[in-house]
Scaffold this active site. Sequence first.
Site, mmCIF file in Angstrom:
data_model
loop_
_atom_site.group_PDB
_atom_site.id
_atom_site.type_symbol
_atom_site.label_atom_id
_atom_site.label_comp_id
_atom_site.label_asym_id
_atom_site.label_seq_id
_atom_site.Cartn_x
_atom_site.Cartn_y
_atom_site.Cartn_z
ATOM 1 N N SER A 129 0.867 -1.180 0.000
ATOM 2 C CA SER A 129 0.000 0.000 0.000
ATOM 3 C C SER A 129 0.903 1.228 0.000
ATOM 4 O O SER A 129 2.100 1.116 0.318
ATOM 5 C CB SER A 129 -0.843 -0.005 1.278
ATOM 6 O OG SER A 129 -1.453 1.250 1.496
ATOM 7 N N TYR A 176 -2.605 -0.463 10.535
ATOM 8 C CA TYR A 176 -2.640 -0.895 9.124
ATOM 9 C C TYR A 176 -1.281 -0.610 8.477
ATOM 10 O O TYR A 176 -0.710 -1.464 7.789
ATOM 11 C CB TYR A 176 -3.767 -0.171 8.390
ATOM 12 C CG TYR A 176 -3.883 -0.536 6.918
ATOM 13 C CD1 TYR A 176 -4.372 -1.783 6.525
ATOM 14 C CD2 TYR A 176 -3.510 0.363 5.921
ATOM 15 C CE1 TYR A 176 -4.482 -2.124 5.176
ATOM 16 C CE2 TYR A 176 -3.619 0.038 4.581
ATOM 17 C CZ TYR A 176 -4.107 -1.200 4.202
ATOM 18 O OH TYR A 176 -4.215 -1.522 2.870
HETATM 19 N N1 NAP Z 1 -8.711 -0.441 -1.623
HETATM 20 C C1 NAP Z 1 -7.646 0.312 -1.359
HETATM 21 O O1 NAP Z 1 -7.716 1.571 -1.337
HETATM 22 C C2 NAP Z 1 -6.314 -0.342 -1.128
HETATM 23 C C3 NAP Z 1 -5.170 0.466 -1.137
HETATM 24 C C4 NAP Z 1 -3.932 -0.122 -0.885
HETATM 25 C C5 NAP Z 1 -3.841 -1.455 -0.650
HETATM 26 N N2 NAP Z 1 -4.960 -2.233 -0.643
HETATM 27 C C6 NAP Z 1 -4.804 -3.662 -0.368
HETATM 28 O O2 NAP Z 1 -5.364 -4.379 -1.449
HETATM 29 C C7 NAP Z 1 -5.666 -5.702 -1.005
HETATM 30 C C8 NAP Z 1 -7.052 -6.067 -1.529
HETATM 31 O O3 NAP Z 1 -7.998 -5.221 -0.945
HETATM 32 P P1 NAP Z 1 -9.235 -4.592 -1.750
HETATM 33 O O4 NAP Z 1 -9.079 -3.138 -1.726
HETATM 34 O O5 NAP Z 1 -9.392 -5.292 -3.034
HETATM 35 O O6 NAP Z 1 -10.419 -4.928 -0.728
HETATM 36 P P2 NAP Z 1 -11.635 -5.934 -0.740
HETATM 37 O O7 NAP Z 1 -12.479 -5.710 -1.941
HETATM 38 O O8 NAP Z 1 -12.259 -5.824 0.602
HETATM 39 O O9 NAP Z 1 -10.915 -7.349 -0.902
HETATM 40 C C9 NAP Z 1 -10.262 -7.968 0.173
HETATM 41 C C10 NAP Z 1 -10.089 -9.431 -0.167
HETATM 42 O O10 NAP Z 1 -9.367 -10.053 0.897
HETATM 43 C C11 NAP Z 1 -10.035 -11.249 1.238
HETATM 44 N N3 NAP Z 1 -9.788 -11.609 2.637
HETATM 45 C C12 NAP Z 1 -9.939 -10.852 3.749
HETATM 46 N N4 NAP Z 1 -9.640 -11.571 4.846
HETATM 47 C C13 NAP Z 1 -9.276 -12.814 4.403
HETATM 48 C C14 NAP Z 1 -8.873 -14.007 5.035
HETATM 49 N N5 NAP Z 1 -8.756 -14.107 6.377
HETATM 50 N N6 NAP Z 1 -8.583 -15.078 4.264
HETATM 51 C C15 NAP Z 1 -8.715 -15.022 2.913
HETATM 52 N N7 NAP Z 1 -9.099 -13.918 2.262
HETATM 53 C C16 NAP Z 1 -9.381 -12.838 2.999
HETATM 54 C C17 NAP Z 1 -11.508 -10.981 0.955
HETATM 55 O O11 NAP Z 1 -12.149 -12.214 0.672
HETATM 56 P P3 NAP Z 1 -13.154 -13.012 1.638
HETATM 57 O O12 NAP Z 1 -13.804 -12.013 2.544
HETATM 58 O O13 NAP Z 1 -14.099 -13.662 0.682
HETATM 59 O O14 NAP Z 1 -12.283 -13.989 2.342
HETATM 60 C C18 NAP Z 1 -11.411 -10.156 -0.312
HETATM 61 O O15 NAP Z 1 -11.348 -10.989 -1.444
HETATM 62 C C19 NAP Z 1 -5.511 -5.681 0.508
HETATM 63 O O16 NAP Z 1 -4.282 -6.265 0.853
HETATM 64 C C20 NAP Z 1 -5.500 -4.206 0.846
HETATM 65 O O17 NAP Z 1 -4.812 -3.942 2.038
HETATM 66 C C21 NAP Z 1 -6.181 -1.707 -0.899
#
Ligand code: NAP
Length: 244
Positions: free
Chosen positions: A139, A152
């Site tokens: 991130s 975080y």
């Molecule tokens: N959105 C942003 O602004 C942003 C910015 C920087 C970095 N990120 C990073 O991007 C990554 C993806 O996030 P996103 O933004 O795409 O959010 P999201 O739509 O909420 O997706 C998160 C994913 O993680 C999975 N997950 C959560 N806990 C889990 C567990 N215990 N075991 C297996 N899977 C799990 C969820 O699947 P299930 O609930 O089905 O298990 C979901 O598929 C994360 O690492 C986040 O920190 C996001």
Amino acid sequence: MIVKDKVVIITGASSGIGKATAELLAKKGAKVVLAARRLDRLEAIKNAFPAANISTIRADVTNFEDLQTVVDYAVDKFGRIDVMFNNAGIMPVNSLASGQRQEWQATMDVNVMGVLNGIAAILPIMEKQGAGHIITTGSVNSRRVVPRWTVYSASKYAVRAIMEGLRTEETSKGIKATLICPGSVHTELYKSISDPAARKAEIATEEKIGLDPQLIARAVMNAIDTPADEDINEIIVRPVGAPV
Ligand SMILES: NC(=O)c1ccc[n+]([C@@H]2O[C@H](COP(=O)([O-])OP(=O)(O)OC[C@H]3O[C@@H](n4cnc5c(N)ncnc54)[C@H](OP(=O)(O)O)[C@@H]3O)[C@@H](O)[C@H]2O)c1
């Protein structure tokens, strides 16, 4: 490594960045193995692309055995694994004074141990192959700490250290390491913030500037789509208009 026919495991594939990456790579001809806890969401992706090579498997990244099962499944089915995308993550946003120890523990369990579990499950296979590519979602918070994002950020700093260590330990064995560092992306992640005021504020910002997750998927694809001797170690993708 061109994307077509590559075997790619994606964790956190049920929504957001993971889902967008799964769809893009599947459309480009990769053999994708999608892992997350919500199997119904993974099945929906598979059903939406009937001509693509998509496998789905339920896995909680905090449980090493689940990731070992995913890796074993992919090796049994395809004989090799080219890319492991450790993408699953959660993002509680709260102040240290809030004392939300359970959320802090969950953040470390998913964002840090989840990545380490993925690495531990995949490395023996990639070392045996003498090749492979591990990609992890960090991130912009892998490099900055702002109020309420402390824990975080701690998890994402840790992920950056882990990926740098992975690179130094494994590059001589032919294994690539890439950290993808997005700024704000329009996904479900913000809805999981438990503090109502923080959730409202963060969603308001994200709705204004958040990137389409497909743009992060493209960055992942670009990192994969490199010659065998090129290792892209870090990609930072910020929305225009985000000063930090
Ligand atoms: N959105 C942003 O602004 C942003 C910015 C920087 C970095 N990120 C990073 O991007 C990554 C993806 O996030 P996103 O933004 O795409 O959010 P999201 O739509 O909420 O997706 C998160 C994913 O993680 C999975 N997950 C959560 N806990 C889990 C567990 N215990 N075991 C297996 N899977 C799990 C969820 O699947 P299930 O609930 O089905 O298990 C979901 O598929 C994360 O690492 C986040 O920190 C996001």
